[in-house]
Write a protein that holds these residues in place. Structure first.
Motif, mmCIF file in Angstrom:
data_model
loop_
_atom_site.group_PDB
_atom_site.id
_atom_site.type_symbol
_atom_site.label_atom_id
_atom_site.label_comp_id
_atom_site.label_asym_id
_atom_site.label_seq_id
_atom_site.Cartn_x
_atom_site.Cartn_y
_atom_site.Cartn_z
ATOM 1 N N CYS A 1 47.961 40.255 32.301
ATOM 2 C CA CYS A 1 49.291 40.294 32.928
ATOM 3 C C CYS A 1 49.246 41.005 34.276
ATOM 4 C CB CYS A 1 50.289 40.980 31.994
ATOM 5 S SG CYS A 1 50.718 39.997 30.552
ATOM 6 N N ILE A 2 48.427 42.047 34.392
ATOM 7 C CA ILE A 2 48.238 42.688 35.692
ATOM 8 C C ILE A 2 47.693 41.673 36.696
ATOM 9 C CG2 ILE A 2 46.914 44.437 36.942
ATOM 10 C CD1 ILE A 2 47.050 46.193 34.478
ATOM 11 N N SER A 3 46.706 40.904 36.254
ATOM 12 C CA SER A 3 46.111 39.905 37.148
ATOM 13 C C SER A 3 47.098 38.795 37.477
ATOM 14 C CB SER A 3 44.858 39.314 36.492
ATOM 15 O OG SER A 3 43.891 40.317 36.266
ATOM 16 N N LEU A 4 47.868 38.351 36.478
ATOM 17 C CA LEU A 4 48.845 37.290 36.725
ATOM 18 C C LEU A 4 49.894 37.752 37.736
ATOM 19 C CD1 LEU A 4 49.995 34.512 36.089
ATOM 20 C CD2 LEU A 4 51.211 35.539 34.137
ATOM 21 N N GLY A 5 50.377 38.978 37.568
ATOM 22 C CA GLY A 5 51.327 39.510 38.536
ATOM 23 C C GLY A 5 50.721 39.618 39.916
ATOM 24 N N PHE B 1 42.246 38.078 47.702
ATOM 25 C CA PHE B 1 42.063 38.680 46.382
ATOM 26 C C PHE B 1 42.526 37.762 45.274
ATOM 27 C CE2 PHE B 1 41.937 42.493 49.034
ATOM 28 C CZ PHE B 1 40.803 43.112 48.524
ATOM 29 N N VAL B 2 43.143 36.637 45.634
ATOM 30 C CA VAL B 2 43.429 35.622 44.631
ATOM 31 C C VAL B 2 42.136 35.170 43.956
ATOM 32 C CG1 VAL B 2 44.202 33.237 44.341
ATOM 33 C CG2 VAL B 2 45.569 34.825 45.691
ATOM 34 N N VAL B 3 41.046 35.126 44.729
ATOM 35 C CA VAL B 3 39.766 34.658 44.198
ATOM 36 C C VAL B 3 39.284 35.527 43.038
ATOM 37 C CG1 VAL B 3 37.359 34.143 44.741
ATOM 38 C CG2 VAL B 3 39.155 33.612 46.398
ATOM 39 N N PRO B 4 39.130 36.875 43.202
ATOM 40 C CA PRO B 4 38.680 37.665 42.053
ATOM 41 C C PRO B 4 39.697 37.702 40.928
ATOM 42 C CG PRO B 4 39.303 39.123 43.852
ATOM 43 C CD PRO B 4 39.280 37.730 44.399
ATOM 44 N N ILE B 5 40.995 37.600 41.262
ATOM 45 C CA ILE B 5 42.009 37.636 40.212
ATOM 46 C C ILE B 5 41.937 36.381 39.349
ATOM 47 C CG2 ILE B 5 44.505 37.491 39.821
ATOM 48 C CD1 ILE B 5 44.880 39.530 42.010
ATOM 49 N N VAL B 6 41.736 35.220 39.990
ATOM 50 C CA VAL B 6 41.573 33.991 39.211
ATOM 51 C C VAL B 6 40.334 34.080 38.337
ATOM 52 C CG1 VAL B 6 41.063 31.530 39.379
ATOM 53 C CG2 VAL B 6 42.847 32.525 40.807
ATOM 54 N N PHE B 7 39.231 34.576 38.912
ATOM 55 C CA PHE B 7 38.025 34.776 38.112
ATOM 56 C C PHE B 7 38.313 35.698 36.929
ATOM 57 C CE2 PHE B 7 35.180 33.872 41.980
ATOM 58 C CZ PHE B 7 34.896 32.602 41.531
ATOM 59 N N GLN B 8 39.017 36.793 37.188
ATOM 60 C CA GLN B 8 39.300 37.757 36.137
ATOM 61 C C GLN B 8 40.139 37.141 35.030
ATOM 62 O OE1 GLN B 8 41.744 41.008 37.356
ATOM 63 N NE2 GLN B 8 41.479 42.165 35.480
ATOM 64 N N MET B 9 41.163 36.382 35.389
ATOM 65 C CA MET B 9 42.039 35.774 34.385
ATOM 66 C C MET B 9 41.277 34.780 33.526
ATOM 67 S SD MET B 9 45.416 35.258 36.781
ATOM 68 C CE MET B 9 46.348 34.390 35.532
ATOM 69 N N LEU B 10 40.436 33.958 34.150
ATOM 70 C CA LEU B 10 39.654 32.988 33.384
ATOM 71 C C LEU B 10 38.676 33.683 32.445
ATOM 72 C CD1 LEU B 10 38.895 30.353 36.188
ATOM 73 C CD2 LEU B 10 40.570 30.162 34.327
ATOM 74 N N ILE B 11 38.027 34.738 32.961
ATOM 75 C CA ILE B 11 37.059 35.463 32.132
ATOM 76 C C ILE B 11 37.768 36.170 30.979
ATOM 77 C CG2 ILE B 11 35.364 37.329 32.117
ATOM 78 C CD1 ILE B 11 34.797 36.654 35.071
ATOM 79 N N LEU B 12 38.944 36.745 31.245
ATOM 80 C CA LEU B 12 39.684 37.438 30.195
ATOM 81 C C LEU B 12 40.089 36.500 29.066
ATOM 82 C CD1 LEU B 12 42.016 39.960 32.065
ATOM 83 C CD2 LEU B 12 40.447 40.494 30.195
ATOM 84 N N VAL B 13 40.602 35.325 29.426
ATOM 85 C CA VAL B 13 41.008 34.365 28.400
ATOM 86 C C VAL B 13 39.795 33.916 27.585
ATOM 87 C CG1 VAL B 13 41.972 32.076 27.992
ATOM 88 C CG2 VAL B 13 43.021 33.580 29.682
ATOM 89 N N ALA B 14 38.700 33.590 28.277
ATOM 90 C CA ALA B 14 37.498 33.153 27.573
ATOM 91 C C ALA B 14 36.946 34.281 26.692
ATOM 92 C CB ALA B 14 36.438 32.706 28.581
ATOM 93 N N TYR B 15 36.992 35.507 27.199
ATOM 94 C CA TYR B 15 36.470 36.643 26.436
ATOM 95 C C TYR B 15 37.293 36.895 25.183
ATOM 96 C CZ TYR B 15 34.980 41.404 25.309
ATOM 97 O OH TYR B 15 34.512 42.510 24.662
ATOM 98 N N ASP B 16 38.637 36.924 25.336
ATOM 99 C CA ASP B 16 39.501 37.266 24.206
ATOM 100 C C ASP B 16 39.563 36.150 23.169
ATOM 101 O OD1 ASP B 16 41.642 39.287 23.238
ATOM 102 O OD2 ASP B 16 42.668 37.344 23.110
ATOM 103 N N PHE C 1 33.786 37.665 42.823
ATOM 104 C CA PHE C 1 33.513 37.314 41.432
ATOM 105 C C PHE C 1 33.033 38.545 40.656
ATOM 106 C CE2 PHE C 1 30.386 36.111 38.194
ATOM 107 C CZ PHE C 1 31.188 35.356 37.342
ATOM 108 N N LEU C 2 32.126 39.316 41.249
ATOM 109 C CA LEU C 2 31.604 40.507 40.583
ATOM 110 C C LEU C 2 32.689 41.563 40.412
ATOM 111 C CD1 LEU C 2 28.100 40.728 42.282
ATOM 112 C CD2 LEU C 2 28.601 40.143 39.906
ATOM 113 N N LEU C 3 33.614 41.656 41.374
ATOM 114 C CA LEU C 3 34.739 42.561 41.204
ATOM 115 C C LEU C 3 35.611 42.118 40.033
ATOM 116 C CD1 LEU C 3 35.867 43.261 44.883
ATOM 117 C CD2 LEU C 3 34.878 44.895 43.270
ATOM 118 N N GLY C 4 35.776 40.796 39.865
ATOM 119 C CA GLY C 4 36.525 40.291 38.715
ATOM 120 C C GLY C 4 35.849 40.644 37.407
ATOM 121 N N VAL C 5 34.536 40.555 37.373
ATOM 122 C CA VAL C 5 33.788 40.943 36.171
ATOM 123 C C VAL C 5 34.011 42.419 35.864
ATOM 124 C CG1 VAL C 5 31.480 41.227 35.192
ATOM 125 C CG2 VAL C 5 32.065 39.132 36.431
#
Length: 583
Positions: A198-202, A373-388, A453-457
């Motif tokens: 949700c932080i990333s989505l916002g 920063f949309v780039v790392p946030i999109v990476f983060q959201m995709l990784i979070l969904v896949a991880y959870d 990407f690494l910041l998103g990780v």
């Protein structure tokens, strides 16, 4: 038979029934709170350096330091909200009190940006004739930049703790307590992943919408829009009042811990008894969690010895002593995590300026640097969904951990990713500088994608891992403080980063008017690449210090869960014996 949850009440003070209170239906309102507030906060934090440099005419070093201090203040002020909510006022009411303070801060900045008399006049930055903001206007700017953190700090820490309370039932009863306990454990492990989502989505929505407003319609409208979002967030979280579980404040946890150290010093000559019967423990029913005595930090155990002294600052309970031990046990993790996070706010801040010095065109459209920063946030959201949704269930079956891996293992992976991100950033900046003054076209801003990407990780791993670690390890009466400790890591790291900028500038300044690595009106006159390499080495050292601290850490509860918790068919009672962190 109705389920009841220990230590929690509904908004009227009655015992909680988990069939009506807590769970997903309650946290949905909290998720909206997090999304809405971060739609205004994240673009402001990441783009404020452009406002300070472009509108307020601050130099690169001053603008970056002010931006880092702004972010640091948000994190450190979370301690105030945590202290109030753990000690005196329920988390929900703390949110309602501090949300208007944040709105006030944004309105102050909106007014200053709107009226020309409150900021320096436009000028030609290339000619070097710009006067930086000063005097009363500078005071007004600083007031707004510190009122916002005062409100936002309380909102973010109380939002995290209030959400955790919706799945943190303590002892649950009913017809099938094992199933209830398993559902609570899985729900809490998942909550912090979706909290970060949700932080990333916002942030994603804000970096597209709010940054566009700031850059095209004016900073006054941008700040006003952030205030409106905070107002909507407050209204939404208010609508969820009937569904929340509320933890009743138990008095100042900081006072309880200080009493332990005072009592231990007063009783330093007392002989430790062989039996726990001769040690104080709460029996008045006011303590919502009784902690068992642990063998480490034995010098504090004397604080709970019953020697007949009934003075407030001499008579401590075993639970009080164990709360103090929890803080001491987490201290090395806190300190090494601060060091690990020092380069991150600097990398985020300078990346905006780095992107502004590159070719930002995409399909004929210029992309605002902060929107990168949309780039790392999109990476983060995709990784979070896949991880959870995919990784955690598989890892839970493979390792036996409720969250798939231990919190500290997850954090360590994030720090390793951040060291790699800094090295990549240094290499990209070195190449950008080599392209200056040659016939080649300017480097595309999308060269920054790998470090993004690494910041998103890192956000997926270290951010979520540390937040859940400090919340889970804190005692029931210190949950908000536990979350605030994590946000304090980010704040202290930001302030240390600002000090590091000034120290590096002084150390690298040469004679005859030659400035330091980060002096100058733009990046072309600076040596950001060298600074990035320095940060990469700093991060690598911090990573190894963290690994040592994590290896030595002793968990309060066993991080493993019974395999049967997955289907909730047998007892899910976690053992309370402490174990070494498997890192």
């Amino acid at each position: 038979m109705a389920l009841q949850v220990q230590g929690l009440v509904d908004w009227r003070g009655r015992p909680v029934d988990p069939r009506r209170h807590g769970g997903l239906k309650a946290v949905m309102f909290i998720y909206v709170l997090i999304v809405m507030t971060n739609m205004g906060n994240i673009p402001t934090m990441l783009n404020i350096v452009s406002y300070l440099h472009g509108t307020m005419h601050m130099g690169i070093a001053d603008a970056s330091t002010t931006a880092a201090n702004f972010y640091g203040a948000i994190c450190v002020f979370s301690f105030l909200g945590a202290f109030i909510s753990d000690s005196y006022i329920k988390r929900f009411y703390t949110i309602l009190i501090f949300a208007p303070i944040e709105i006030l801060g944004y309105m102050l900045l909106a007014c200053q940006a709107h009226f020309p008399s409150l900021h320096p006049p436009p000028c030609d930055a290339a000619a070097g004739q710009c006067a930086a903001v000063s005097g009363r206007n500078l005071s007004l700017l600083r007031l707004g930049l510190y009122v916002i953190p005062l409100g936002e700090g309380a909102l973010r820490v109380c939002g995290a703790a209030l959400g955790g309370d919706q799945f943190d039932g303590g002892e649950v009863g009913g017809d099938d307590p094992a199933a209830a306990a398993a559902a609570e454990a899985r729900g809490k492990a998942s909550f912090f992943n979706w909290f970060a989502f949700c932080i990333s989505l916002g942030g994603l929505v804000g970096l597209v919408l709010v940054v566009w407003v700031q850059n095209n319609e004016g900073w006054d409208l941008g700040f006003a829009l952030a205030a409106l979002m905070a107002l909507v967030a407050m209204a939404v979280v208010l609508a969820g009042l009937p569904f929340y579980r509320h933890r009743v404040p138990t008095g100042s946890p900081l006072t309880r811990i200080l009493q332990v150290f005072v009592a231990a010093f007063r009783k330093r000559n007392v002989t430790m008894p062989e039996s726990l019967v001769e040690m104080h423990e709460s029996s008045d029913g006011s303590t919502i969690e009784l902690l068992d005595k642990t063998p480490d930090f034995k010098f504090l155990d004397k604080a709970a010895v019953d020697d007949g002294d009934r003075r407030r600052w001499s008579a401590c309970t075993v639970t009080q002593v164990e709360e103090a031990k929890i803080i001491l046990r987490m201290l090395p993790i806190f300190l090494t995590s601060v060091l690990g996070y020092v380069p991150i706010p600097l990398l985020l801040t300078f990346t905006v300026q780095q992107g502004g010095a590159m070719d930002t065109r995409l399909a004929g459209t210029s992309v605002p640097p902060a929107s990168l920063f949309v780039v790392p946030i999109v990476f983060q959201m995709l990784i979070l969904v896949a991880y959870d949704r995919a990784a955690v269930p598989w890892l839970r079956r493979a390792t036996g951990y409720a969250a798939g891996v231990t919190h500290l293992q997850r954090v360590g992976l994030g720090f390793a990713s951040s060291a790699a991100a800094l090295a990549l950033a240094a290499a990209v900046e070195s190449r950008r500088r080599r392209c200056l003054g040659v016939a080649e076209p300017a480097m595309s801003v999308f060269w920054l994608t790998p470090q993004f990407f690494l910041l998103g990780v890192m956000d997926v791993t270290s951010f979520v891992g540390l937040l859940e670690f400090f919340y889970s390890e804190a005692s029931a009466g210190m949950k908000s403080i536990g979350g605030a400790v994590f946000f304090c890591i980010l704040g202290v790291a930001s302030w240390l980063g600002g000090a590091l900028i000034q120290a590096v500038n002084r150390a690298t300044a040469g004679g005859a008017g030659h400035g330091g690595w980060l002096d100058g009106a733009d990046l072309d006159a600076s040596h950001l690449d060298r600074f990035y390499w320095l940060l990469a080495v700093f991060e690598l050292v911090a990573f190894f210090l963290y690994l040592y601290s994590a290896w030595r850490y002793t968990y309060r509860h066993h991080p493993r869960v019974q395999p049967s918790m997955e289907d909730a068919k047998v007892s899910a009672t976690a053992t309370t014996t402490t174990t070494k962190a498997e890192v």
